[in-house]
Enzyme design. Sequence first.
Site, PDB file in Angstrom:
ATOM      1  N   ASP A   1     144.771  31.660  57.560  1.00  0.00           N
ATOM      2  CA  ASP A   1     143.386  31.385  57.168  1.00  0.00           C
ATOM      3  C   ASP A   1     143.081  29.891  57.187  1.00  0.00           C
ATOM      4  OD1 ASP A   1     144.985  30.941  54.968  1.00  0.00           O
ATOM      5  OD2 ASP A   1     143.908  32.288  53.632  1.00  0.00           O
TER       6      ASP A   1
ATOM      7  N   ASP B   1     136.793  29.827  57.308  1.00  0.00           N
ATOM      8  CA  ASP B   1     137.196  31.119  57.857  1.00  0.00           C
ATOM      9  C   ASP B   1     136.938  32.141  56.752  1.00  0.00           C
ATOM     10  OD1 ASP B   1     138.361  33.170  59.392  1.00  0.00           O
ATOM     11  OD2 ASP B   1     140.316  32.807  58.478  1.00  0.00           O
TER      12      ASP B   1
ATOM     13  N   GLU C   1     133.185  30.591  60.986  1.00  0.00           N
ATOM     14  CA  GLU C   1     133.478  31.605  61.988  1.00  0.00           C
ATOM     15  C   GLU C   1     132.531  32.785  61.820  1.00  0.00           C
ATOM     16  OE1 GLU C   1     137.301  34.228  62.755  1.00  0.00           O
ATOM     17  OE2 GLU C   1     137.687  32.108  63.178  1.00  0.00           O
TER      18      GLU C   1
END
EC number: 3.1.21.10
Length: 174
Positions: A141, A8, A69
């Site tokens: 996160d 992420d 992501e």
Amino acid sequence: MTRILGIDPGSQRTGIGIIDIDEGGRSRHVHHAPLILLGEGDFSQRLKRLLHGLGELIETYRPDEVAIEKVFMGKSAASALKLGQARGAAICAVVMRDLPVHEYAATEVKLALVGKGGADKLQVQHMVGIMLNLKGKLQPDAADALAVAITHAHVRATAQCLGVNTQQAWSRKK
């Protein structure tokens, strides 16, 4: 056994999540942590820290595949640009080690885990905890990184069943 690293990306904190997938398709938590980039000097030094920190993590945990992501347009163009640069540094750390990178939008991850693309972060955190049998509250996160890894595991399993590559399994006709 396949090991998947989920990332992420962030310009201040980058979430890291690692899972193993056994031959039966079951996920097992291996590791999660934030890579803290604040306090590393100017922005270029933070990118350097991200590049080297991810490289060390890859060398330690030896993932087979990586899922990251995609960037979304947030509140400001400047923030989105920094996020894109951090994401680029993360991708460089991965491809420098000849690992495949699979990209998923946040809405795709939410859809895969919660069943709706508009799910909130708490719902994603909750589902990650249930799916990996984790106790306690996950940091956002880390939860997002594990979520993108789980999403890739699901897409990968579907692709194997269909006899196609992961990109074909996830793509939608428009």
